[in-house]
Write a protein that holds these residues in place. Sequence first.
Motif, PDB file in Angstrom:
ATOM      1  N   TYR A   1       0.910  -1.144  -0.070  1.00  0.00           N
ATOM      2  CA  TYR A   1      -0.187   0.126   0.194  1.00  0.00           C
ATOM      3  C   TYR A   1       0.697   1.391  -0.077  1.00  0.00           C
ATOM      4  N   LEU A   2       1.798   1.089   0.801  1.00  0.00           N
ATOM      5  CA  LEU A   2       2.745   2.483   0.805  1.00  0.00           C
ATOM      6  C   LEU A   2       3.517   2.868  -0.339  1.00  0.00           C
ATOM      7  N   SER A   3       3.851   1.789  -1.137  1.00  0.00           N
ATOM      8  CA  SER A   3       4.411   1.704  -2.194  1.00  0.00           C
ATOM      9  C   SER A   3       3.552   2.114  -3.519  1.00  0.00           C
ATOM     10  N   GLU A   4       2.526   1.846  -3.310  1.00  0.00           N
ATOM     11  CA  GLU A   4       1.233   2.423  -4.412  1.00  0.00           C
ATOM     12  C   GLU A   4       1.131   3.661  -4.077  1.00  0.00           C
ATOM     13  N   LYS A   5       1.236   4.244  -2.899  1.00  0.00           N
ATOM     14  CA  LYS A   5       1.271   5.772  -2.560  1.00  0.00           C
ATOM     15  C   LYS A   5       2.436   6.541  -2.656  1.00  0.00           C
ATOM     16  N   ASP A   6       3.462   5.641  -3.343  1.00  0.00           N
ATOM     17  CA  ASP A   6       4.804   6.463  -3.406  1.00  0.00           C
ATOM     18  C   ASP A   6       5.391   7.059  -2.179  1.00  0.00           C
ATOM     19  N   ILE A   7       5.062   6.070  -1.179  1.00  0.00           N
ATOM     20  CA  ILE A   7       5.783   6.532   0.094  1.00  0.00           C
ATOM     21  C   ILE A   7       6.951   5.507   0.340  1.00  0.00           C
ATOM     22  N   ALA A   8       8.278   5.766   0.033  1.00  0.00           N
ATOM     23  CA  ALA A   8       9.410   4.922   0.111  1.00  0.00           C
ATOM     24  C   ALA A   8       9.868   4.506   1.449  1.00  0.00           C
ATOM     25  N   THR A   9       9.510   3.151   1.774  1.00  0.00           N
ATOM     26  CA  THR A   9      10.094   2.827   3.186  1.00  0.00           C
ATOM     27  C   THR A   9      10.357   1.047   2.687  1.00  0.00           C
ATOM     28  N   ASP A  10      11.203   0.706   3.628  1.00  0.00           N
ATOM     29  CA  ASP A  10      11.609  -0.803   3.585  1.00  0.00           C
ATOM     30  C   ASP A  10      10.524  -1.565   4.732  1.00  0.00           C
ATOM     31  N   PRO A  11      10.806  -2.726   4.423  1.00  0.00           N
ATOM     32  CA  PRO A  11       9.801  -3.657   5.169  1.00  0.00           C
ATOM     33  C   PRO A  11      10.010  -3.748   6.993  1.00  0.00           C
ATOM     34  N   ALA A  12      11.353  -3.484   7.145  1.00  0.00           N
ATOM     35  CA  ALA A  12      11.760  -3.245   8.771  1.00  0.00           C
ATOM     36  C   ALA A  12      11.106  -2.109   9.073  1.00  0.00           C
ATOM     37  N   THR A  13      11.079  -1.092   8.266  1.00  0.00           N
ATOM     38  CA  THR A  13      10.576   0.195   8.910  1.00  0.00           C
ATOM     39  C   THR A  13       8.880   0.034   9.227  1.00  0.00           C
ATOM     40  N   VAL A  14       8.255  -0.754   8.239  1.00  0.00           N
ATOM     41  CA  VAL A  14       7.027  -0.927   8.478  1.00  0.00           C
ATOM     42  C   VAL A  14       6.778  -1.677   9.694  1.00  0.00           C
ATOM     43  N   PHE A  15       7.517  -2.773   9.616  1.00  0.00           N
ATOM     44  CA  PHE A  15       7.376  -3.645  10.797  1.00  0.00           C
ATOM     45  C   PHE A  15       7.517  -3.124  12.374  1.00  0.00           C
ATOM     46  N   ARG A  16       8.575  -2.065  12.283  1.00  0.00           N
ATOM     47  CA  ARG A  16       8.957  -1.262  13.550  1.00  0.00           C
ATOM     48  C   ARG A  16       7.417  -0.423  13.752  1.00  0.00           C
ATOM     49  N   ILE A  17       7.028   0.060  12.747  1.00  0.00           N
ATOM     50  CA  ILE A  17       5.880   0.960  12.769  1.00  0.00           C
ATOM     51  C   ILE A  17       4.619   0.398  13.650  1.00  0.00           C
ATOM     52  N   VAL A  18       4.447  -0.643  12.942  1.00  0.00           N
ATOM     53  CA  VAL A  18       3.213  -1.664  13.609  1.00  0.00           C
ATOM     54  C   VAL A  18       3.440  -1.959  14.947  1.00  0.00           C
ATOM     55  N   GLN A  19       4.782  -2.404  15.254  1.00  0.00           N
ATOM     56  CA  GLN A  19       5.148  -2.845  16.517  1.00  0.00           C
ATOM     57  C   GLN A  19       5.172  -1.423  17.637  1.00  0.00           C
ATOM     58  N   MET A  20       5.578  -0.389  17.319  1.00  0.00           N
ATOM     59  CA  MET A  20       5.116   0.511  17.961  1.00  0.00           C
ATOM     60  C   MET A  20       3.593   1.189  18.098  1.00  0.00           C
ATOM     61  N   PHE A  21       2.982   0.975  17.064  1.00  0.00           N
ATOM     62  CA  PHE A  21       1.608   1.096  17.178  1.00  0.00           C
ATOM     63  C   PHE A  21       0.973   0.106  18.147  1.00  0.00           C
ATOM     64  N   THR A  22       1.443  -0.976  18.179  1.00  0.00           N
ATOM     65  CA  THR A  22       0.909  -1.911  19.169  1.00  0.00           C
ATOM     66  C   THR A  22       1.548  -1.672  20.471  1.00  0.00           C
ATOM     67  N   GLU A  23       2.498  -1.346  20.800  1.00  0.00           N
ATOM     68  CA  GLU A  23       3.267  -0.976  22.013  1.00  0.00           C
ATOM     69  C   GLU A  23       2.529   0.256  22.670  1.00  0.00           C
ATOM     70  N   LYS A  24       2.120   1.381  21.834  1.00  0.00           N
ATOM     71  CA  LYS A  24       1.442   2.480  22.343  1.00  0.00           C
ATOM     72  C   LYS A  24      -0.155   2.422  22.401  1.00  0.00           C
ATOM     73  N   GLY A  25      -0.919   1.130  22.009  1.00  0.00           N
ATOM     74  CA  GLY A  25      -1.963   0.902  22.273  1.00  0.00           C
ATOM     75  C   GLY A  25      -3.100   1.247  21.107  1.00  0.00           C
ATOM     76  N   LEU A  26      -2.354   1.499  19.841  1.00  0.00           N
ATOM     77  CA  LEU A  26      -3.313   1.979  18.513  1.00  0.00           C
ATOM     78  C   LEU A  26      -3.793   0.779  18.205  1.00  0.00           C
TER      79      LEU A  26
END
Length: 142
Positions: A46-71
Motif C-alpha cells: 500500500y505504501l509503495s502504491e502511494k509512493d511512500i518509500a520505506t523498507d519492510p523493517a521500517t513498516v514492521f517497526r511502525i506496527v510494533q510501535m502502534f501496538t506498544e502504544k495501544g493503537l
Amino acid sequence: MTAKLLHDCKTELNDVSLRATPARLMLLKLLEKTDKPLDVQTMIDYLSEKDIATDPATVFRIVQMFTEKGLTRQIQLQEGKFRYELLSKGDHHHLVCTTCGEIQDISDCNIDVLENHIEKKKNFKVTSHSLEFFGICANCQK
C-alpha cells in the motif's frame, strides 16, 4: 445541526508520543478504512502504491510501535504471520475461511457473558482475549 468532527491521525499519533511521519500517517489511515486485519506485506504494498518509500523493517517497526502504544492489536490467524487492526474498532472476533483465506469480522457473540462467568467461577480477572473461528465460507461451500 452540529458539525461532525473529522478524525485527525496526526493528533492521534502525537497523543501517544509518536511523530507523524508520512508512513505512519498513511498506515494509520489504511488501518482505519479497512475492515480486515492487515499483514505487514499488504501495508508495504500500500505504501509503495502511494509512493511512500520505506523498507519492510521500517513498516514492521511502525506496527510494533502502534501496538506498544495501544493503537493496534496483533492477531495471529494460523497463517504463519501476524496481522494488525486498530484497537479503536472495538472488541470483535474473526471468521477465517480455511479454503480461500477470506476474513470476516463478527461482533455479535456474547463473549462478555463467558468472561463474567470465568471471573466469578474461577476468580480470574480476564484482561483480554482472542477468539477466531475457522471453517469454510459461503462462496467456498458452493
